[in-house]
Scaffold this motif. Structure first.
Motif, PDB file in Angstrom:
ATOM      1  N   THR A 212       0.833  -1.207   0.000  1.00  0.00           N
ATOM      2  CA  THR A 212       0.000   0.000   0.000  1.00  0.00           C
ATOM      3  C   THR A 212       0.864   1.251   0.000  1.00  0.00           C
ATOM      4  OG1 THR A 212      -1.751  -1.213   1.143  1.00  0.00           O
ATOM      5  CG2 THR A 212      -1.893   1.181   1.190  1.00  0.00           C
ATOM      6  N   ALA A 232      -4.402   5.428   5.129  1.00  0.00           N
ATOM      7  CA  ALA A 232      -4.831   4.460   4.106  1.00  0.00           C
ATOM      8  C   ALA A 232      -4.844   3.045   4.671  1.00  0.00           C
ATOM      9  CB  ALA A 232      -3.913   4.535   2.887  1.00  0.00           C
ATOM     10  N   ARG A 235      -7.832   2.606   6.982  1.00  0.00           N
ATOM     11  CA  ARG A 235      -9.079   2.499   6.215  1.00  0.00           C
ATOM     12  C   ARG A 235      -9.227   1.134   5.574  1.00  0.00           C
ATOM     13  NH1 ARG A 235      -9.846   8.194   3.002  1.00  0.00           N
ATOM     14  NH2 ARG A 235      -9.327   9.514   4.797  1.00  0.00           N
TER      15      ARG A 235
ATOM     16  N   PRO B 185      -0.868   3.193  -3.865  1.00  0.00           N
ATOM     17  CA  PRO B 185      -2.234   2.962  -3.375  1.00  0.00           C
ATOM     18  C   PRO B 185      -2.606   3.845  -2.185  1.00  0.00           C
ATOM     19  CG  PRO B 185      -1.147   0.866  -3.860  1.00  0.00           C
ATOM     20  CD  PRO B 185      -0.118   1.932  -4.081  1.00  0.00           C
ATOM     21  N   ALA B 186      -1.679   3.999  -1.232  1.00  0.00           N
ATOM     22  CA  ALA B 186      -1.996   4.773  -0.020  1.00  0.00           C
ATOM     23  C   ALA B 186      -2.494   6.177  -0.362  1.00  0.00           C
ATOM     24  CB  ALA B 186      -0.770   4.864   0.882  1.00  0.00           C
ATOM     25  N   ILE B 189      -6.017   6.053  -1.780  1.00  0.00           N
ATOM     26  CA  ILE B 189      -7.000   5.657  -0.765  1.00  0.00           C
ATOM     27  C   ILE B 189      -7.297   6.818   0.183  1.00  0.00           C
ATOM     28  CG2 ILE B 189      -7.389   4.160   1.242  1.00  0.00           C
ATOM     29  CD1 ILE B 189      -5.498   2.099  -0.265  1.00  0.00           C
ATOM     30  N   ALA B 190      -6.220   7.441   0.686  1.00  0.00           N
ATOM     31  CA  ALA B 190      -6.375   8.541   1.655  1.00  0.00           C
ATOM     32  C   ALA B 190      -5.998   9.844   0.959  1.00  0.00           C
ATOM     33  CB  ALA B 190      -5.504   8.286   2.882  1.00  0.00           C
ATOM     34  N   THR B 212      -1.044  -1.692  -6.618  1.00  0.00           N
ATOM     35  CA  THR B 212      -2.341  -2.108  -6.065  1.00  0.00           C
ATOM     36  C   THR B 212      -2.548  -3.610  -6.233  1.00  0.00           C
ATOM     37  OG1 THR B 212      -3.238   0.086  -6.529  1.00  0.00           O
ATOM     38  CG2 THR B 212      -4.835  -1.669  -6.137  1.00  0.00           C
ATOM     39  N   HIS B 230      -9.458  -4.188 -12.866  1.00  0.00           N
ATOM     40  CA  HIS B 230      -9.742  -4.736 -11.538  1.00  0.00           C
ATOM     41  C   HIS B 230     -10.617  -3.715 -10.788  1.00  0.00           C
ATOM     42  CE1 HIS B 230      -9.285  -6.263  -7.472  1.00  0.00           C
ATOM     43  NE2 HIS B 230      -8.586  -7.285  -7.902  1.00  0.00           N
ATOM     44  N   PRO B 231     -11.693  -4.188 -10.154  1.00  0.00           N
ATOM     45  CA  PRO B 231     -12.589  -3.235  -9.477  1.00  0.00           C
ATOM     46  C   PRO B 231     -11.850  -2.302  -8.518  1.00  0.00           C
ATOM     47  CG  PRO B 231     -13.538  -5.447  -9.453  1.00  0.00           C
ATOM     48  CD  PRO B 231     -12.183  -5.575 -10.083  1.00  0.00           C
ATOM     49  N   ALA B 232     -10.781  -2.778  -7.892  1.00  0.00           N
ATOM     50  CA  ALA B 232     -10.036  -1.929  -6.956  1.00  0.00           C
ATOM     51  C   ALA B 232      -9.412  -0.738  -7.676  1.00  0.00           C
ATOM     52  CB  ALA B 232      -8.953  -2.743  -6.251  1.00  0.00           C
ATOM     53  N   ARG B 235     -12.118   1.793  -8.530  1.00  0.00           N
ATOM     54  CA  ARG B 235     -12.548   2.535  -7.332  1.00  0.00           C
ATOM     55  C   ARG B 235     -11.526   3.583  -6.915  1.00  0.00           C
ATOM     56  NH1 ARG B 235     -15.190  -1.916  -3.241  1.00  0.00           N
ATOM     57  NH2 ARG B 235     -16.415  -2.965  -4.846  1.00  0.00           N
ATOM     58  N   LEU B 236     -10.237   3.243  -7.017  1.00  0.00           N
ATOM     59  CA  LEU B 236      -9.216   4.229  -6.634  1.00  0.00           C
ATOM     60  C   LEU B 236      -9.256   5.427  -7.581  1.00  0.00           C
ATOM     61  CD1 LEU B 236      -6.081   2.124  -5.607  1.00  0.00           C
ATOM     62  CD2 LEU B 236      -7.846   3.154  -4.163  1.00  0.00           C
TER      63      LEU B 236
END
Ligand SMILES: [Mg+2]
Ligand SMILES: [Mg+2]
Lengths: 317, 317
Positions: A212, A232, A235, B185-186, B189-190, B212, B230-232, B235-236
């Protein structure tokens, strides 16, 4: 003296002040460590790593050798759950004689990716695990899952292994639960189909944090950027726990965060009720749980998660 | 013939059927390519990579050499925005003579991490970029940001570089915008504190997908697991775009996804209005935009994102 005080907690049920029951299980790397898990009050093995059977030797372990190793832990634990992780190899833990040629082994063919690419090796391990399930409560844990097709392939391999044992007339439990490590960001972000398709989930925070944050914690040049408290990360942990609650699936956390008593209140506040850690940490964490007010923590953490500023775990009470 | 049809779109404003204006900018690796960007109707440079100045030589480029390179692009683009990414080195693109010793260079000391560890190198580049800003519209883009302390350190380094130019009496624009690549990713996400603290964001899907999904796309053994759908990932991307909309900050996407006309409708459906890509892709993507109904796509994609099954971009209309 500290140790004497903690030892008294061994048989005390792990329960918060407001009556939330918590499961405290052990991570082990060798069968012997099951004794230490029991001695520290573990109610099960949350993570039994299987790499010890494969590393530092030139031949693969036989099904029989693996079966004996798994079964010995299952017998020691006496019907407490034993969660056996299928081979997590390929990155830093390359099989002997196999050159790691990947430029970035942590992002390469490891764990379930490796096992699906080596179906015979995987089938042998699965049969050994299944046979051990005849002696107690075994759960199969698949590492490094990121795609639903990996879940389907792993389930198919398990079904094949069962069929082979049926043909042989060897016994195993038909009710072995199959779960996955949640340690790749994609899985934690889009967790719903995994929570639906699997029997349980186990959050592996060590790898989850590394991916991450895109840092290799073993790399001294960036180890300072490793931060379990990055918003992150918290969460993602909350997202996985909540997904498990919604569909009634068990969610454990088995990374080093689980064994850090300074993070116990934070994890309770995130809704975690299943911790798995090194046996030596179990009683310190239990002490924190016995002191904690779970619902108050949940309110504090929910409020903090939505703020921009990082959470200070010491401020939770 | 295809090329002739597309060429007619060069000066047509990129706008969907329902009147949403879209910005189509170019990714370039060398100053020369700015001409190709203009020839394909780019309204700016969304990503000017600066590695060409550093790779394949034994000495670091001087401030003057860098300034000339950046200024030439700024002059070519005639006040259209030029987004210059600070040095993204340390992983696969090690400086000449520097051994890459990291076990996992992609998770190591690269990009902003490298620059903050080499403050003189970073200061020299920042002064060169700032000086180029005197000739047009320059934006500074910081790669591989994952922590707010990195944003603060980069901003401090830019302020120091400005102070040095003030001392020297050299001109630059005080209004240079500072943005960050969202590719860890972090960060995606945040994203909120990053959206607040920066002037703009640019989603780097190539790295974002790799981290990710925890796969190295250059590693043949796992390249098949690389999946922009990929759904992830979706979403990001949606999360970053929405965060930008909420605080009124510009969000571009500059990974290969931006230049794939088969993904244009999907990205419009995610709310993207700024695409940056290889100049050769600009007109094909523009054609897709001219045909698209943005609001209808937003509804379809929002519905799909909440489903467990993956989105088929070809099904969007
Ligand atoms: Mg792991
Ligand atoms: Mg990148």
């Amino acid at each position: 003296q500290e140790r004497v005080v903690l030892a008294q907690l061994k048989d005390v049920p792990a329960e918060t002040q407001d009556g939330i029951a918590v499961s405290l299980q052990a991570n082990i790397e060798l069968p012997d460590e099951a004794e230490s898990a029991l001695a520290n009050g573990a109610t099960g093995i949350g993570l039994f790593r299987s790499e010890f059977l494969f590393i530092g030797r030139s031949e693969l372990p036989t099904e029989e050798e693996q079966y004996q190793a798994y079964a010995s832990v299952v017998r020691t634990m006496q019907h407490r759950p034993v969660t056996i992780r299928t081979l997590d190899i390929g990155a830093d833990k390359a099989l002997d004689g196999e050159a790691t040629v990947a430029t970035n082994p942590a992002l390469g063919l490891r764990a379930i990716r490796y096992c699906l690419a080596h179906p015979d090796l995987f089938a042998t391990q699965l049969r050994a695990i299944l046979r051990a399930s005849a002696h107690g409560t075994v759960r199969i844990l698949i590492p490094m899952v990121a795609h639903m097709h990996e879940v389907r392939a792993a389930r198919a391999a398990i079904a094949s292994a069962m069929a082979e044992l049926d043909l042989r007339g060897q016994s195993y439990s038909k009710n072995v639960e199959v779960g996955a490590m949640v340690e790749i960001p994609a899985t934690a972000i889009a967790i719903e189909p995994f929570a639906d398709a699997l029997d349980f989930l186990s959050i592996g925070t060590n790898d989850l944090i590394q991916y991450t944050l895109a840092i290799d914690r073993a790399d001294n040049e960036v180890a300072g950027l490793y931060d379990p408290l990055h918003p992150a990360i918290l969460r993602l942990i909350a997202n996985v726990i909540n997904a498990g609650i919604r569909v009634g699936k068990s969610v454990a956390l088995c990374g080093e965060m689980a064994g850090d008593p300074q993070l116990t209140r934070l994890l309770l506040g995130l809704g975690l009720t299943q911790f798995s850690m090194h046996p030596q940490q179990l009683l310190s964490v239990k002490r924190e749980i016995l002191r904690a007010h779970s619902n108050a923590l949940r309110v504090q953490v929910a409020t903090s998660l939505n703020r921009a500023s990082p959470i200070d775990p010491a401020s939770l009470h």
